[in-house]
Design an enzyme around this catalytic site. Sequence first.
Site, mmCIF file in Angstrom:
data_model
loop_
_atom_site.group_PDB
_atom_site.id
_atom_site.type_symbol
_atom_site.label_atom_id
_atom_site.label_comp_id
_atom_site.label_asym_id
_atom_site.label_seq_id
_atom_site.Cartn_x
_atom_site.Cartn_y
_atom_site.Cartn_z
ATOM 1 N N PRO A 25 0.850 -1.196 0.000
ATOM 2 C CA PRO A 25 0.000 0.000 0.000
ATOM 3 C C PRO A 25 0.886 1.246 0.000
ATOM 4 O O PRO A 25 1.860 1.312 0.756
ATOM 5 C CB PRO A 25 -0.777 -0.112 1.314
ATOM 6 C CG PRO A 25 -0.026 -1.081 2.167
ATOM 7 C CD PRO A 25 0.816 -1.932 1.273
ATOM 8 N N CYS A 46 2.146 2.662 10.191
ATOM 9 C CA CYS A 46 2.297 4.032 9.689
ATOM 10 C C CYS A 46 2.982 4.937 10.723
ATOM 11 O O CYS A 46 2.504 5.066 11.854
ATOM 12 C CB CYS A 46 0.931 4.601 9.300
ATOM 13 S SG CYS A 46 1.089 6.264 8.622
ATOM 14 N N LYS A 76 -0.259 -5.514 8.607
ATOM 15 C CA LYS A 76 1.073 -5.053 8.189
ATOM 16 C C LYS A 76 1.648 -4.222 9.331
ATOM 17 O O LYS A 76 1.036 -3.246 9.759
ATOM 18 C CB LYS A 76 0.949 -4.215 6.915
ATOM 19 C CG LYS A 76 2.270 -3.666 6.397
ATOM 20 C CD LYS A 76 2.106 -3.151 4.961
ATOM 21 C CE LYS A 76 3.366 -2.537 4.409
ATOM 22 N NZ LYS A 76 3.562 -1.146 4.827
ATOM 23 N N GLY A 94 10.657 -4.368 2.704
ATOM 24 C CA GLY A 94 11.701 -3.375 2.963
ATOM 25 C C GLY A 94 12.893 -3.538 2.045
ATOM 26 O O GLY A 94 13.524 -4.595 1.998
HETATM 27 C C1 LIG Z 1 4.834 7.438 -0.292
HETATM 28 C C2 LIG Z 1 4.608 6.268 0.627
HETATM 29 C C3 LIG Z 1 3.332 5.965 1.040
HETATM 30 C C4 LIG Z 1 3.093 4.863 1.890
HETATM 31 N N1 LIG Z 1 1.814 4.565 2.254
HETATM 32 C C5 LIG Z 1 1.575 3.455 3.028
HETATM 33 C C6 LIG Z 1 0.240 3.066 3.350
HETATM 34 O O1 LIG Z 1 -0.755 3.684 2.951
HETATM 35 N N2 LIG Z 1 0.097 1.958 4.134
HETATM 36 C C7 LIG Z 1 1.167 1.213 4.589
HETATM 37 O O2 LIG Z 1 0.980 0.208 5.291
HETATM 38 N N3 LIG Z 1 2.422 1.559 4.282
HETATM 39 C C8 LIG Z 1 2.651 2.643 3.503
HETATM 40 N N4 LIG Z 1 3.931 2.956 3.137
HETATM 41 C C9 LIG Z 1 5.030 2.053 3.522
HETATM 42 C C10 LIG Z 1 5.296 1.018 2.411
HETATM 43 O O3 LIG Z 1 4.151 0.216 2.174
HETATM 44 C C11 LIG Z 1 6.498 0.113 2.755
HETATM 45 O O4 LIG Z 1 6.228 -0.562 3.963
HETATM 46 C C12 LIG Z 1 7.803 0.892 2.910
HETATM 47 O O5 LIG Z 1 7.953 1.865 1.885
HETATM 48 C C13 LIG Z 1 9.013 -0.066 2.870
HETATM 49 O O6 LIG Z 1 9.080 -0.759 1.642
HETATM 50 P P1 LIG Z 1 10.170 -0.341 0.501
HETATM 51 O O7 LIG Z 1 11.516 -0.345 1.181
HETATM 52 O O8 LIG Z 1 10.007 -1.409 -0.569
HETATM 53 O O9 LIG Z 1 9.803 1.025 0.017
HETATM 54 C C14 LIG Z 1 4.188 4.060 2.327
HETATM 55 C C15 LIG Z 1 5.473 4.381 1.903
HETATM 56 C C16 LIG Z 1 5.709 5.466 1.066
HETATM 57 C C17 LIG Z 1 7.123 5.758 0.614
#
Ligand SMILES: Cc1cc2nc3c(=O)[nH]c(=O)nc-3n(C[C@H](O)[C@H](O)[C@H](O)COP(=O)(O)O)c2cc1C
Length: 312
Positions: free
Chosen positions: A21, A105, A143, A205
């Site tokens: 998400p 979050c 999550k 991550g």
């Molecule tokens: C712009 C942005 C918006 C996000 N919105 C959500 C969200 O709505 N819900 C959620 O559980 N995590 C949210 N996250 C966290 C991501 O889902 C994810 O857990 C985090 O970016 C780590 O993964 P990555 O290293 O692949 O980016 C958001 C992250 C970013 C950068």
Amino acid sequence: MQVKPIKIGEIAVHNNVFLAPLAGYTNYAFRRLCKSYGAGLCCTEMVSAKGLKYGSENTKELLYTDDKEGVCAAQIFGSDPEIMRMACENEALAPFPIVDINMGCPVPKIYKNGEGSALLENPILAEKIVKECVKSGKEITVKFRIGIHADNLITEEFAKRMEGAGARLITIHGRTKDKVYAGEVNYKEIAAAKNAVQIPVIANGGVFSLADGEKLMKETGADGVMVARAALFEPQVFCVLTGTPTESTLTMFEKQMAWTRATCDERFTTVFMRKMAAFYVKGTRGAAAYKDRLFQAQSPEEILSIAKEIWG
Ligand SMILES: Cc1cc2nc3c(=O)[nH]c(=O)nc-3n(C[C@H](O)[C@H](O)[C@H](O)COP(=O)(O)O)c2cc1C
């Protein structure tokens, strides 16, 4: 990477490589795009359980989906168990058989309200929320992060509680709340949780390449991975991770534009697709100048004509 089907409760999901998400991004068009490039499951951005209760128009727009997208999860946030259950039962969530609960979050407004990552500090309430949401008949997933600070990691204990409360799958973002999105992913914490529960565990991550995905799976023993930021720069990352045939950036962009236009108004489409093009252009020669032009574009047509110049 070991790409394999996965079950979330009674629901069979095509594979174990999920789109995370992402607030402001994972709308219908973006999710459909990632799904077409191989993502096994996509998730809406987080929507407020209270917003659903009060019938906010904005919240309903965030939850648009159709049959072409296939099985999709909706993510909700909140802290009142009853309001969370009512959200799961809300008509706007009817097309989503899987409901994910946000317990990660870090945004101050959410945290201060006792929502998102604040639930890591209140595991009894977190359990109550899951137990209540399970009553809705949806497949409930959670999550969460490994903790608030590095000196108090709660992963294994929290994972067991979520399983005990009835969660059908958990996704663990291997960073603490205070690190937001930066820093190393703690593989050991995810691995410990994986060993402690029977339900599927998805590791999240830092996956930006096939090597990253393989490493995350191997080091954690997780059942799958969830990808967030990498998809913003390149939705075709799912082709790389799952071995799905890929498409050119221009074709990808034209599809996303068409699906966004079909489901959102002209103003939203213009602002959103400007933002997406700015992500996709990163690393291209002359990116800064293209970005300037993109941000001045006033219509989808103008954006498309710049896109053709860049990627045509
Ligand atoms: C712009 C942005 C918006 C996000 N919105 C959500 C969200 O709505 N819900 C959620 O559980 N995590 C949210 N996250 C966290 C991501 O889902 C994810 O857990 C985090 O970016 C780590 O993964 P990555 O290293 O692949 O980016 C958001 C992250 C970013 C950068």
